[in-house]
Motif scaffolding. Structure first.
Motif, PDB file in Angstrom:
ATOM      1  N   MET A   1       1.388   1.867  -9.751  1.00  0.00           N
ATOM      2  CA  MET A   1       0.943   2.621  -8.597  1.00  0.00           C
ATOM      3  C   MET A   1      -0.007   3.705  -9.045  1.00  0.00           C
ATOM      4  N   ASP A   2      -1.091   3.990  -8.314  1.00  0.00           N
ATOM      5  CA  ASP A   2      -2.012   5.022  -8.722  1.00  0.00           C
ATOM      6  C   ASP A   2      -1.370   6.387  -8.554  1.00  0.00           C
ATOM      7  N   SER A   3      -2.056   7.427  -9.099  1.00  0.00           N
ATOM      8  CA  SER A   3      -1.426   8.737  -9.189  1.00  0.00           C
ATOM      9  C   SER A   3      -1.105   9.313  -7.832  1.00  0.00           C
ATOM     10  N   SER A   4      -2.030   9.233  -6.860  1.00  0.00           N
ATOM     11  CA  SER A   4      -1.757   9.845  -5.568  1.00  0.00           C
ATOM     12  C   SER A   4      -0.639   9.129  -4.841  1.00  0.00           C
ATOM     13  N   GLN A   5      -0.565   7.804  -4.990  1.00  0.00           N
ATOM     14  CA  GLN A   5       0.514   7.063  -4.346  1.00  0.00           C
ATOM     15  C   GLN A   5       1.853   7.454  -4.940  1.00  0.00           C
ATOM     16  N   SER A   6       1.902   7.589  -6.266  1.00  0.00           N
ATOM     17  CA  SER A   6       3.146   7.949  -6.909  1.00  0.00           C
ATOM     18  C   SER A   6       3.589   9.331  -6.472  1.00  0.00           C
ATOM     19  N   PRO A 313       0.144   4.012   2.959  1.00  0.00           N
ATOM     20  CA  PRO A 313       0.921   4.140   4.190  1.00  0.00           C
ATOM     21  C   PRO A 313       2.363   4.545   3.900  1.00  0.00           C
ATOM     22  N   ARG A 314       2.967   5.241   4.859  1.00  0.00           N
ATOM     23  CA  ARG A 314       4.398   5.516   4.765  1.00  0.00           C
ATOM     24  C   ARG A 314       5.173   4.209   4.922  1.00  0.00           C
ATOM     25  N   ASN A 315       6.227   4.072   4.149  1.00  0.00           N
ATOM     26  CA  ASN A 315       7.042   2.855   4.214  1.00  0.00           C
ATOM     27  C   ASN A 315       6.150   1.615   4.135  1.00  0.00           C
ATOM     28  N   ALA A 316       5.307   1.589   3.116  1.00  0.00           N
ATOM     29  CA  ALA A 316       4.312   0.535   2.992  1.00  0.00           C
ATOM     30  C   ALA A 316       4.956  -0.840   2.993  1.00  0.00           C
ATOM     31  N   PRO A 317       4.437  -1.763   3.810  1.00  0.00           N
ATOM     32  CA  PRO A 317       4.964  -3.138   3.802  1.00  0.00           C
ATOM     33  C   PRO A 317       4.601  -3.840   2.504  1.00  0.00           C
ATOM     34  N   ASP A 318       5.254  -4.972   2.276  1.00  0.00           N
ATOM     35  CA  ASP A 318       5.062  -5.612   0.978  1.00  0.00           C
ATOM     36  C   ASP A 318       3.670  -6.189   0.801  1.00  0.00           C
ATOM     37  N   ASP A 319       2.944  -6.494   1.887  1.00  0.00           N
ATOM     38  CA  ASP A 319       1.576  -6.962   1.698  1.00  0.00           C
ATOM     39  C   ASP A 319       0.688  -5.844   1.141  1.00  0.00           C
ATOM     40  N   TRP A 320       0.932  -4.609   1.599  1.00  0.00           N
ATOM     41  CA  TRP A 320       0.184  -3.483   1.040  1.00  0.00           C
ATOM     42  C   TRP A 320       0.640  -3.197  -0.386  1.00  0.00           C
ATOM     43  N   GLN A 321       1.924  -3.283  -0.650  1.00  0.00           N
ATOM     44  CA  GLN A 321       2.433  -3.009  -1.988  1.00  0.00           C
ATOM     45  C   GLN A 321       1.843  -3.974  -3.008  1.00  0.00           C
ATOM     46  N   ALA A 322       1.700  -5.241  -2.625  1.00  0.00           N
ATOM     47  CA  ALA A 322       1.098  -6.217  -3.535  1.00  0.00           C
ATOM     48  C   ALA A 322      -0.352  -5.854  -3.827  1.00  0.00           C
ATOM     49  N   TYR A 323      -1.085  -5.477  -2.783  1.00  0.00           N
ATOM     50  CA  TYR A 323      -2.469  -5.052  -2.978  1.00  0.00           C
ATOM     51  C   TYR A 323      -2.529  -3.777  -3.815  1.00  0.00           C
ATOM     52  N   ALA A 324      -1.576  -2.855  -3.582  1.00  0.00           N
ATOM     53  CA  ALA A 324      -1.544  -1.607  -4.342  1.00  0.00           C
ATOM     54  C   ALA A 324      -1.340  -1.858  -5.834  1.00  0.00           C
ATOM     55  N   CYS A 325      -0.706  -2.968  -6.179  1.00  0.00           N
ATOM     56  CA  CYS A 325      -0.546  -3.300  -7.594  1.00  0.00           C
ATOM     57  C   CYS A 325      -1.898  -3.501  -8.268  1.00  0.00           C
ATOM     58  N   VAL A 344       2.614  -1.360 -14.656  1.00  0.00           N
ATOM     59  CA  VAL A 344       1.571  -2.146 -13.983  1.00  0.00           C
ATOM     60  C   VAL A 344       1.839  -3.636 -14.165  1.00  0.00           C
ATOM     61  N   ARG A 345       2.228  -4.034 -15.368  1.00  0.00           N
ATOM     62  CA  ARG A 345       2.522  -5.452 -15.616  1.00  0.00           C
ATOM     63  C   ARG A 345       3.651  -5.935 -14.712  1.00  0.00           C
ATOM     64  N   LYS A 346       4.729  -5.154 -14.627  1.00  0.00           N
ATOM     65  CA  LYS A 346       5.870  -5.535 -13.789  1.00  0.00           C
ATOM     66  C   LYS A 346       5.453  -5.636 -12.328  1.00  0.00           C
ATOM     67  N   CYS A 347       4.654  -4.681 -11.880  1.00  0.00           N
ATOM     68  CA  CYS A 347       4.190  -4.687 -10.490  1.00  0.00           C
ATOM     69  C   CYS A 347       3.398  -5.962 -10.193  1.00  0.00           C
ATOM     70  N   LEU A 348       2.507  -6.349 -11.091  1.00  0.00           N
ATOM     71  CA  LEU A 348       1.696  -7.549 -10.883  1.00  0.00           C
ATOM     72  C   LEU A 348       2.536  -8.819 -10.971  1.00  0.00           C
ATOM     73  N   GLU A 349       3.513  -8.838 -11.867  1.00  0.00           N
ATOM     74  CA  GLU A 349       4.403 -10.000 -11.940  1.00  0.00           C
ATOM     75  C   GLU A 349       5.174 -10.170 -10.633  1.00  0.00           C
ATOM     76  N   ASP A 350       5.628  -9.077 -10.063  1.00  0.00           N
ATOM     77  CA  ASP A 350       6.320  -9.150  -8.771  1.00  0.00           C
ATOM     78  C   ASP A 350       5.366  -9.571  -7.657  1.00  0.00           C
ATOM     79  N   ALA A 351       4.104  -9.103  -7.738  1.00  0.00           N
ATOM     80  CA  ALA A 351       3.130  -9.446  -6.705  1.00  0.00           C
ATOM     81  C   ALA A 351       2.851 -10.945  -6.670  1.00  0.00           C
ATOM     82  N   VAL A 352       2.676 -11.565  -7.842  1.00  0.00           N
ATOM     83  CA  VAL A 352       2.377 -13.006  -7.842  1.00  0.00           C
ATOM     84  C   VAL A 352       3.618 -13.824  -7.496  1.00  0.00           C
ATOM     85  N   GLN A 353       4.789 -13.265  -7.751  1.00  0.00           N
ATOM     86  CA  GLN A 353       6.004 -13.963  -7.324  1.00  0.00           C
ATOM     87  C   GLN A 353       6.125 -13.939  -5.807  1.00  0.00           C
TER      88      GLN A 353
END
Length: 588
Positions: A1-6, A313-325, A344-353
């Motif tokens: 996640m980028d700094s502002s999102q975190s 977004p607040r309570n970001a849906p998983d489609d946004w979370q995947a893009y945020a990766c 970052v690696r874990k986030c992307l692995e979850d996104a492609v899953q």
């Protein structure tokens, strides 16, 4: 996640009992400034630190209108009264260094701070932004180190993303989004302000040419339409709107373009372009303007990327979370920081899953695998070790899903290169370049591979072009240009480029610097870099020849680097192995 999102998500043990009014007060701002300056993760020179202190104190004192390039240059950097910002870019360059240092700080030590201090591009006046602070039942143990909690907090964030995806799947698969929330750009037909001669055709031609150029970038969807500007767009189908007008006069036309945030109608970018109306030049001029607009908006680190980075977004849906990766990957790449890599690696692995047809996520995942190998990152105990085979498999999966996806082809080029198949890698890079020559991220990476394979002239020219056109990780390109100057034999220029690159935790920067300073005669700098390498990267030094040969293709170039590193005291004259003693070169 980028700094502002975190920052918008994480709690802050250090600031949990500060009221919002206290954080916004001058004392709160100064406390945050001190926290940044005292942090080891704020990787900045003394000049950059003075820059930050000056603009913060001036703003607190109510003198923000005085913060200009001239006052900064004369007061902070010691330039005389003849300073000209057009001929001396020191303030602009240092502002870039400051922005990158702040981004790194908020991605690491400052991930949970109550206040964000930032310096928006186009201005030197800092912004002070606060976030909602959690209420804790009791203060944290004063003897505990809150800094040690940062990696755990970031890993927990990735876990939250995975858990939310699993929960949605368990509750009902039909309600899950089918694709990641990549940005959609509605391109309105440009208004014809002249309404005479062929002005309407020119306006329409520019509109369609820009749509065609943007369509080459697969991480953004261009939509042709005529939705009215000034009304809130409630869905992600039109997250951004490109609008503008065309006016003709005296054999010239002017395109005034702007991008509007569809959620609040704010203008996030605007620029004017002039063109020649002569029939012999018109088509070429339209094409060039369209390429400039498309690159500015759609490239990695471009206008749309920057806007989305700060739109969590607040309570970001998983489609946004995947893009945020994917956004978090580019934030990581700006520093190539080993601490953020596993997250970052874990986030992307979850996104492609979650989204198995997301080609760009597969491509960036491949590059995280390559990074783990080429930078010898420590293996995350919760993950299996990366391998070049896994990197190639992920890259080829991305290409299979979208054969014209530039990130997919770039990742295949990257994996092939580090697998030793340089010829095949460069062929893939050339193919990608033919598909979209406007993607500066590709131009820079392909150019760097060309240079390292021996084509220094063409490759270095492409890296320079990328540095000029891409607002992304300048440190990466500056270190490449330092190497380019080194192999041209211009050691003074090489030292200038490597000095521009802020100190990095990545040992490759220090290796290049040691070789350059040895040749440029900067003994103190050379010794500093040698000591850093021997202390922080002993494995790299122990396998120096093989590590260099993985990146630099021509044996003659490998030997030249080793010779310089021998001068630096990093390698033995005989075989490039590490020195048995650090005292081979006498300290000044």
């Amino acid at each position: 996640m980028d700094s502002s999102q975190s920052l918008r998500r994480a709690g802050s043990p250090a600031n949990a009992f500060l009221r919002r009014d206290d954080v916004c007060a001058p004392e709160g701002i100064r406390a945050q400034l001190t926290r940044i300056l005292d942090s080891r993760d704020f990787d900045a020179t003394a000049r950059t630190r003075n820059f930050l202190t000056y603009i913060v104190e001036e703003t607190i004192a109510g003198r923000a209108e005085r913060i200009k390039a001239y006052t900064i240059a004369t007061i902070v950097f010691g330039r005389d009264a003849t300073f000209d910002a057009h001929s001396d870019p020191i303030v602009r360059i240092e502002a870039g260094h400051l922005r990158r240092a702040l981004e790194r700080y908020y991605l690491t030590a400052g991930v949970s701070d109550a206040m964000i201090i930032s310096v928006p591009k186009g201005s030197y006046v800092p912004n002070f932004e606060t976030r909602e602070l959690p209420r804790l039942a009791a203060p944290a143990d004063k003897h505990s180190s809150w800094r040690s909690m940062i990696p755990i907090a970031l890993l927990s964030l990735a876990t939250v993303i995975v858990s939310s995806w699993l929960l949605v799947e368990w509750m009902g698969g039909d309600r899950r989004p089918k694709a990641p929330a990549i940005p959609h750009l509605l391109v309105k037909p440009f208004d014809d302000l002249t309404n005479a001669g062929n002005s309407r055709a020119i306006a329409l031609g520019l509109t369609r040419e820009i749509i065609g150029q943007i369509a080459k970038f697969k991480d953004i969807v261009a939509i042709e339409g005529d939705a009215p500007v000034g009304t809130t767009v409630p869905t992600d189908d039109q997250r951004y709107i490109l609008a503008g007008d065309v006016e003709m006069a005296d054999n010239q036309f002017r395109l005034r373009a702007r991008v509007i945030n569809g959620t609040d109608n704010s203008v996030i970018w605007a620029k004017s372009y002039d063109g020649d109306l002569k029939a012999s030049k018109l088509i070429a001029v339209e094409g060039e303007i369209a390429r400039q607009v498309a690159t500015t908006l759609a490239q990695p680190y471009g206008i749309i990327f920057q806007a989305d980075t700060f739109q969590q977004p607040r309570n970001a849906p998983d489609d946004w979370q995947a893009y945020a990766c994917t956004l978090s990957y580019y934030a990581y790449r700006a520093s190539l920081d080993a601490k953020t890599h596993p997250i970052v690696r874990k986030c992307l692995e979850d996104a492609v899953q979650r989204f198995p047809t997301y080609a760009s996520a597969w491509a960036l995942l491949s590059q995280t695998y390559v990074d783990e190998i080429r930078f010898r990152y420590p293996v995350d105990p919760s993950s299996s070790p990366a391998s070049i085979d896994r990197a190639l498999a992920a890259a080829r999966k991305a290409v299979e899903l979208d054969p014209e996806n530039i990130r997919a082809l770039q990742s295949e080029m990257f994996a092939l290169y580090f697998n030793g198949d340089v010829e095949a890698a460069l062929k893939v890079g050339e193919l990608a370049l033919s598909i979209n020559p406007n993607d500066t991220e590709l131009v820079g990476e392909y150019g760097y591979r060309l240079a390292l394979s021996g084509n220094w002239s063409r490759g270095c020219g492409m890296v320079e072009e990328t540095r000029r056109r891409n607002p992304g990780p300048l440190a990466y390109y500056e270190s490449a240009l330092a190497l380019c100057s080194y192999f041209r034999g211009d050691f003074r220029e090489a030292a200038m480029w490597i000095a521009k690159t802020p100190t990095q935790a990545n040992p490759n920067y220090h290796l290049i610097a040691a070789a350059i300073f040895a040749e440029s005669g900067q003994t103190r700098d050379m010794v500093r870099e040698r000591e850093w390498l021997l202390t922080n990267a002993p494995k790299l030094v122990a396998n120096l020849r093989s590590e260099i040969a993985v990146r630099v293709v021509r044996p003659a170039d490998v030997e030249r680097l080793l010779s310089s590193l021998q001068k630096a005291g990093v390698a033995q004259p005989s075989d490039g192995h590490p020195l048995a003693s650090r005292l081979m070169t006498t300290e000044p």
